[in-house]
Design an enzyme around this catalytic site. Structure first.
Site, short mmCIF file in Angstrom:
data_model
loop_
_atom_site.label_atom_id
_atom_site.label_comp_id
_atom_site.label_asym_id
_atom_site.label_seq_id
_atom_site.Cartn_x
_atom_site.Cartn_y
_atom_site.Cartn_z
N GLN A 190 0.76 -1.09 -0.11
CA GLN A 190 -0.03 -0.15 0.03
C GLN A 190 0.83 1.27 0.01
O GLN A 190 0.34 2.32 0.11
CB GLN A 190 -1.00 0.05 1.11
CG GLN A 190 -1.81 -1.20 1.51
CD GLN A 190 -2.75 -1.02 2.68
OE1 GLN A 190 -3.63 -0.43 2.55
NE2 GLN A 190 -2.22 -1.47 3.65
N HIS B 190 -1.65 1.49 -4.34
CA HIS B 190 -1.90 2.91 -4.13
C HIS B 190 -1.19 3.87 -4.93
O HIS B 190 -0.76 4.89 -4.68
CB HIS B 190 -1.92 3.33 -2.52
CG HIS B 190 -3.05 2.63 -1.84
ND1 HIS B 190 -2.97 2.57 -0.45
CD2 HIS B 190 -4.01 2.16 -2.19
CE1 HIS B 190 -4.07 1.83 -0.09
NE2 HIS B 190 -4.86 1.55 -1.11
N CYS C 177 1.25 20.47 -16.35
CA CYS C 177 1.61 19.49 -17.33
C CYS C 177 2.30 20.02 -18.61
O CYS C 177 1.94 21.18 -18.88
CB CYS C 177 0.04 19.27 -17.61
SG CYS C 177 0.07 18.13 -19.10
N PRO D 176 3.29 -4.44 15.68
CA PRO D 176 3.59 -4.17 17.03
C PRO D 176 2.20 -3.82 17.93
O PRO D 176 2.17 -4.21 18.97
CB PRO D 176 4.45 -3.09 17.33
CG PRO D 176 4.69 -2.46 15.90
CD PRO D 176 4.21 -3.40 15.16
P1 NAD Z 1 -1.12 3.26 8.63
O1 NAD Z 1 -0.31 4.59 9.09
O2 NAD Z 1 -2.51 3.34 8.74
O3 NAD Z 1 -0.92 2.24 9.65
C1 NAD Z 1 0.64 1.85 9.97
C2 NAD Z 1 0.29 0.48 10.80
O4 NAD Z 1 1.95 -0.10 10.81
C3 NAD Z 1 -0.04 0.76 11.97
O5 NAD Z 1 -0.76 -0.33 12.51
C4 NAD Z 1 1.28 0.46 12.98
O6 NAD Z 1 0.89 -0.27 14.29
C5 NAD Z 1 2.05 -0.28 12.21
N1 NAD Z 1 3.50 -0.16 12.35
C6 NAD Z 1 4.31 0.95 12.99
N2 NAD Z 1 5.54 0.56 13.23
C7 NAD Z 1 5.72 -0.57 12.75
C8 NAD Z 1 6.96 -1.39 12.53
N3 NAD Z 1 7.94 -0.95 12.83
N4 NAD Z 1 6.96 -2.74 11.97
C9 NAD Z 1 5.40 -3.11 11.71
N5 NAD Z 1 4.42 -2.41 11.87
C10 NAD Z 1 4.31 -1.29 12.25
O7 NAD Z 1 -0.82 2.71 7.32
P2 NAD Z 1 -1.48 1.90 6.57
O8 NAD Z 1 -2.18 0.74 6.85
O9 NAD Z 1 -0.33 1.40 5.46
O10 NAD Z 1 -2.50 2.90 5.54
C11 NAD Z 1 -2.91 3.39 4.98
C12 NAD Z 1 -2.49 4.53 3.69
O11 NAD Z 1 -1.48 5.25 3.97
C13 NAD Z 1 -1.94 3.51 2.60
O12 NAD Z 1 -2.98 3.70 1.61
C14 NAD Z 1 -0.58 4.22 2.14
O13 NAD Z 1 -0.85 4.51 0.69
C15 NAD Z 1 -0.46 5.29 2.75
N6 NAD Z 1 0.87 5.96 3.49
C16 NAD Z 1 1.95 5.41 2.71
C17 NAD Z 1 2.96 5.53 3.41
C18 NAD Z 1 4.38 5.16 2.62
O14 NAD Z 1 4.38 5.06 1.44
N7 NAD Z 1 5.37 4.68 3.30
C19 NAD Z 1 3.18 6.09 4.64
C20 NAD Z 1 2.15 6.80 5.11
C21 NAD Z 1 0.73 6.40 4.74
ZN ZN Z 2 -2.38 17.84 -19.28
#
Ligand code: NAD
Ligand code: ZN
Length: 250
Positions: free
Chosen positions: A103, A121, A154, A220
């Site tokens: 995601q 995403h 664009c 966690p």
């Molecule tokens: P979220 O922020 O909703 O949840 C993150 C989850 O990761 C939580 O449940 C948390 O407990 C867990 N977590 C935190 N640290 C951790 C670790 N070290 N190891 C394992 N788990 C850990 O994120 P989501 O569920 O991916 O969310 C939703 C949307 O947010 C997605 O659609 C995504 O596109 C977007 N998003 C992406 C990024 C990215 O690309 N890195 C960052 C933030 C949000």
């Molecule tokens: Zn255009």
């Protein structure tokens, strides 16, 4: 504390003949310093992600939305993949089949060497014409950090460019959804670092269970998926993956 029973169950099923599917969320990139949306540093200037990552927010104020994306792009550009990304990249040729679904939009799996990642995403490193003018490819890669002026324009019709990500309320690419569903037909399904509330990503684990997969959560914190999976490992991804890797391959 590592739970030896959970690790042993997982190790038993992660054989070279296994078909393995992994879905990752923001938590897998947390140790790289990429903020999660729902974590303590998920806010940007008091705005919630849910209020910025929408087509309505972009229509109302593309400058504001791009300021947020530009900030995230700069933050992510300064981050490195962590050991969980590296272990997952090294697993791609170790099993009968291996599918990595994410995601995340940060591109850290690819930077660690993972190929053919199913990005549900989209990518923060892609842009597209917000007017969909048709004179430019639908999406293309642009790593310019920071952009000279916001919003970037664009090259064909001068409309604001938009980030190549899927916003809240937008449809996912049906081809990617189809491939993700196909990948739920597997032997081991790992759900890693996602709050498991965003559908359809969160529903994939139920499909995997119906296909008879061992379902495993690595997070966690507990989530709506925790109670329904076969094995829940309540530890960070960057701790679990190297440990598992050592048990499997050394
Ligand atoms: P979220 O922020 O909703 O949840 C993150 C989850 O990761 C939580 O449940 C948390 O407990 C867990 N977590 C935190 N640290 C951790 C670790 N070290 N190891 C394992 N788990 C850990 O994120 P989501 O569920 O991916 O969310 C939703 C949307 O947010 C997605 O659609 C995504 O596109 C977007 N998003 C992406 C990024 C990215 O690309 N890195 C960052 C933030 C949000
Ligand atoms: Zn255009």
């Amino acid at each position: 504390m590592a739970d030896p029973v959970s690790y042993a169950r997982l190790q038993k099923r992660l054989t070279p003949a296994a078909r393995v599917t992994v879905i990752t969320g923001a938590g897998v990139s947390a140790a790289s310093g990429v903020p999660t949306f729902r974590g303590p540093d998920g806010l940007w200037q008091s705005f919630r992600a849910e209020d910025l990552a929408t087509p309505e927010a972009f229509a109302r104020d593309p400058y504001l939305v791009w300021q947020w994306y530009d900030w995230r792009r700069q933050k992510i550009a300064a981050c490195e993949p962590n050991i969980a990304h590296h272990v997952l990249a090294s697993w791609q040729h170790q099993f009968a089949s291996f599918t990595l679904v994410t995601q995340n939009v940060d591109g850290l799996h690819e930077r660690a060497g993972s190929e053919n990642v199913l990005r549900m995403h989209g990518s923060i490193w892609e842009v597209g014409c917000s007017r969909d003018c048709g004179k430019v490819p639908h999406r293309w890669r642009d790593d310019t950090v920071p952009f000279v002026a916001l919003p970037p324009r664009c090259p064909q019709c001068d409309a604001p460019l938009r980030p190549g990500v899927v916003w809240f309320g937008e449809a996912l690419d049906p081809d990617i959804v189809e491939r993700c569903l196909m990948a739920t037909n597997c032997d081991v399904f790992l759900i890693v670092g996602t709050s498991a509330v965003v559908y359809p990503a969160a529903g994939l684990v139920d499909h995997a269970r119906r296909h008879g997969a061992l379902t495993v959560e690595i997070n966690p914190e507990s989530t709506p998926a925790t109670r329904s999976v076969d094995v829940a490992i309540a530890e960070p991804a960057e701790v679990v993956f190297p440990r598992l890797h050592d048990r499997l391959f050394s």
